[in-house]
Write a protein that holds these residues in place. Structure first.
Motif, PDB file in Angstrom:
ATOM      1  N   PRO A 168       0.823  -1.219   0.000  1.00 21.46           N
ATOM      2  CA  PRO A 168       0.000   0.000   0.000  1.00 21.46           C
ATOM      3  C   PRO A 168       0.853   1.265   0.000  1.00 21.46           C
ATOM      4  O   PRO A 168       0.466   2.274  -0.573  1.00 21.46           O
ATOM      5  N   GLY A 169       2.010   1.194   0.632  1.00 21.81           N
ATOM      6  CA  GLY A 169       2.906   2.355   0.643  1.00 21.81           C
ATOM      7  C   GLY A 169       3.363   2.722  -0.755  1.00 21.81           C
ATOM      8  O   GLY A 169       3.380   3.891  -1.138  1.00 21.81           O
ATOM      9  N   TRP A 170       3.742   1.706  -1.542  1.00 22.51           N
ATOM     10  CA  TRP A 170       4.179   1.978  -2.912  1.00 22.51           C
ATOM     11  C   TRP A 170       3.015   2.452  -3.781  1.00 22.51           C
ATOM     12  O   TRP A 170       3.209   3.279  -4.668  1.00 22.51           O
ATOM     13  N   LEU A 171       1.821   1.933  -3.537  1.00 20.78           N
ATOM     14  CA  LEU A 171       0.653   2.433  -4.280  1.00 20.78           C
ATOM     15  C   LEU A 171       0.391   3.901  -3.953  1.00 20.78           C
ATOM     16  O   LEU A 171       0.051   4.699  -4.832  1.00 20.78           O
ATOM     17  N   LEU A 172       0.565   4.254  -2.688  1.00 15.93           N
ATOM     18  CA  LEU A 172       0.398   5.651  -2.273  1.00 15.93           C
ATOM     19  C   LEU A 172       1.463   6.535  -2.918  1.00 15.93           C
ATOM     20  O   LEU A 172       1.164   7.642  -3.384  1.00 15.93           O
ATOM     21  N   VAL A 173       2.693   6.044  -2.994  1.00 15.98           N
ATOM     22  CA  VAL A 173       3.765   6.786  -3.660  1.00 15.98           C
ATOM     23  C   VAL A 173       3.401   7.011  -5.126  1.00 15.98           C
ATOM     24  O   VAL A 173       3.526   8.128  -5.649  1.00 15.98           O
ATOM     25  N   ALA A 174       2.920   5.950  -5.797  1.00 15.39           N
ATOM     26  CA  ALA A 174       2.558   6.072  -7.215  1.00 15.39           C
ATOM     27  C   ALA A 174       1.408   7.052  -7.417  1.00 15.39           C
ATOM     28  O   ALA A 174       1.444   7.891  -8.332  1.00 15.39           O
ATOM     29  N   GLY A 177       5.712  15.955  -2.548  1.00 15.90           N
ATOM     30  CA  GLY A 177       6.091  15.868  -1.135  1.00 15.90           C
ATOM     31  C   GLY A 177       5.436  14.679  -0.451  1.00 15.90           C
ATOM     32  O   GLY A 177       6.077  13.959   0.328  1.00 15.90           O
ATOM     33  N   MET A 178       4.154  14.463  -0.762  1.00 18.36           N
ATOM     34  CA  MET A 178       3.463  13.311  -0.192  1.00 18.36           C
ATOM     35  C   MET A 178       4.057  12.009  -0.720  1.00 18.36           C
ATOM     36  O   MET A 178       4.168  11.032   0.027  1.00 18.36           O
ATOM     37  N   ALA A 179       4.423  11.979  -1.990  1.00 18.57           N
ATOM     38  CA  ALA A 179       5.046  10.780  -2.553  1.00 18.57           C
ATOM     39  C   ALA A 179       6.357  10.476  -1.824  1.00 18.57           C
ATOM     40  O   ALA A 179       6.631   9.318  -1.479  1.00 18.57           O
ATOM     41  N   ALA A 180       7.164  11.502  -1.585  1.00 21.06           N
ATOM     42  CA  ALA A 180       8.434  11.298  -0.892  1.00 21.06           C
ATOM     43  C   ALA A 180       8.217  10.831   0.546  1.00 21.06           C
ATOM     44  O   ALA A 180       8.933   9.940   1.035  1.00 21.06           O
ATOM     45  N   MET A 181       7.225  11.390   1.216  1.00 21.85           N
ATOM     46  CA  MET A 181       6.956  11.001   2.603  1.00 21.85           C
ATOM     47  C   MET A 181       6.357   9.602   2.696  1.00 21.85           C
ATOM     48  O   MET A 181       6.483   8.951   3.730  1.00 21.85           O
ATOM     49  N   ALA A 182       5.706   9.147   1.646  1.00 17.39           N
ATOM     50  CA  ALA A 182       5.008   7.856   1.683  1.00 17.39           C
ATOM     51  C   ALA A 182       5.897   6.676   1.336  1.00 17.39           C
ATOM     52  O   ALA A 182       5.451   5.535   1.430  1.00 17.39           O
ATOM     53  N   MET A 212       1.054  18.584   6.348  1.00 13.06           N
ATOM     54  CA  MET A 212       2.373  18.074   5.966  1.00 13.06           C
ATOM     55  C   MET A 212       3.427  18.491   6.996  1.00 13.06           C
ATOM     56  O   MET A 212       4.301  17.689   7.356  1.00 13.06           O
ATOM     57  N   VAL A 213       3.343  19.725   7.480  1.00 14.48           N
ATOM     58  CA  VAL A 213       4.268  20.185   8.519  1.00 14.48           C
ATOM     59  C   VAL A 213       4.080  19.326   9.770  1.00 14.48           C
ATOM     60  O   VAL A 213       5.055  18.840  10.365  1.00 14.48           O
ATOM     61  N   TYR A 214       2.832  19.113  10.159  1.00 19.77           N
ATOM     62  CA  TYR A 214       2.521  18.309  11.339  1.00 19.77           C
ATOM     63  C   TYR A 214       3.103  16.901  11.211  1.00 19.77           C
ATOM     64  O   TYR A 214       3.751  16.400  12.131  1.00 19.77           O
ATOM     65  N   MET A 215       2.886  16.259  10.068  1.00 21.49           N
ATOM     66  CA  MET A 215       3.399  14.897   9.887  1.00 21.49           C
ATOM     67  C   MET A 215       4.920  14.878   9.919  1.00 21.49           C
ATOM     68  O   MET A 215       5.521  13.968  10.502  1.00 21.49           O
ATOM     69  N   ALA A 242      -4.909   8.443   4.211  1.00 27.26           N
ATOM     70  CA  ALA A 242      -4.103   7.228   4.367  1.00 27.26           C
ATOM     71  C   ALA A 242      -2.835   7.512   5.150  1.00 27.26           C
ATOM     72  O   ALA A 242      -2.441   6.730   6.045  1.00 27.26           O
ATOM     73  N   MET A 243      -2.184   8.622   4.870  1.00 24.68           N
ATOM     74  CA  MET A 243      -0.943   8.953   5.564  1.00 24.68           C
ATOM     75  C   MET A 243      -1.202   9.289   7.033  1.00 24.68           C
ATOM     76  O   MET A 243      -0.432   8.897   7.913  1.00 24.68           O
TER      77      MET A 243
END
Length: 186
Positions: free
Chosen positions: A7-13, A46-51, A98-101, A181-182
């Motif tokens: 699921p992490g890689w799907l979120l990155v994609a 940014g979300m892709a990198a964090m995921a 994003m800052v919070y995470m 999801a994140m």
């Protein structure tokens, strides 16, 4: 982020594809759409990198504070833009999330620590989850086609990729789903 790899890689994609589409939207002839697309591209990438799953890549210790810094600047920009209209508040909440995470990940010492003591969901995480879940429902409802509306009427002109409001909404919807999801893995 933490959690299973697939699921992490799907979120990155999903996030990377959304960021790439937002880059295409930056070619719009409307300045406001270009500006919004730029912020959304930053969020998507940014979300892709964090995921990226932690098992595949553990970022260096300076990465999370760097993410927090970049998205703090983006949040300040969104706050400045919010004075021109309430539609910028969503960007402000997204960048603030994003800052919070990033801050939670900075303060998190190990792979099994969830950033809070005790059981339950921290209030900030819960509030952000409620907002983004509500946004997903609202945005999804707006994507449902209205009966009786036909595309391509005689008076309509062809619009480019950057000027298609339904694609911009789909982009925002996918990023809101990814944000939920994140936040759930936090």
């Amino acid at each position: 982020m933490r959690g299973p790899d697939s699921p992490g890689w799907l979120l990155v994609a999903l996030c990377a594809a959304t960021g790439a589409y937002c880059l295409l939207r930056m070619r719009s002839t409307v300045e406001e759409q270009r500006r919004a697309a730029g912020g959304e591209a930053l969020m998507g990438f940014g979300m892709a990198a964090m995921a990226v799953p932690a098992a595949a890549f553990s970022p260096p210790p300076w990465a999370w504070p760097a993410y927090a810094g970049v998205f703090t600047v983006a949040a300040l920009r969104a706050l400045w833009a919010a004075r021109t209209g309430p539609h910028h508040l969503h960007h402000l909440l997204g960048t603030s999330a994003m800052v919070y995470m990033a801050v939670v990940m900075t303060l998190s010492p190990g792979p099994h620590h969830h950033g809070h003591g005790g059981s339950g969901v921290p209030p900030v995480t819960g509030t952000l989850l409620l907002y983004f879940a509500g946004y997903v429902l609202l945005c999804g409802a707006r994507l449902v086609p209205v009966a009786g509306v036909t595309a391509g009427t005689a008076g309509s002109r062809a619009v480019g990729w950057g000027d298609r409001p339904e694609l911009a909404r789909a982009c925002r919807l996918s990023m809101a789903i990814a944000m939920v999801a994140m936040l759930l893995t936090l």
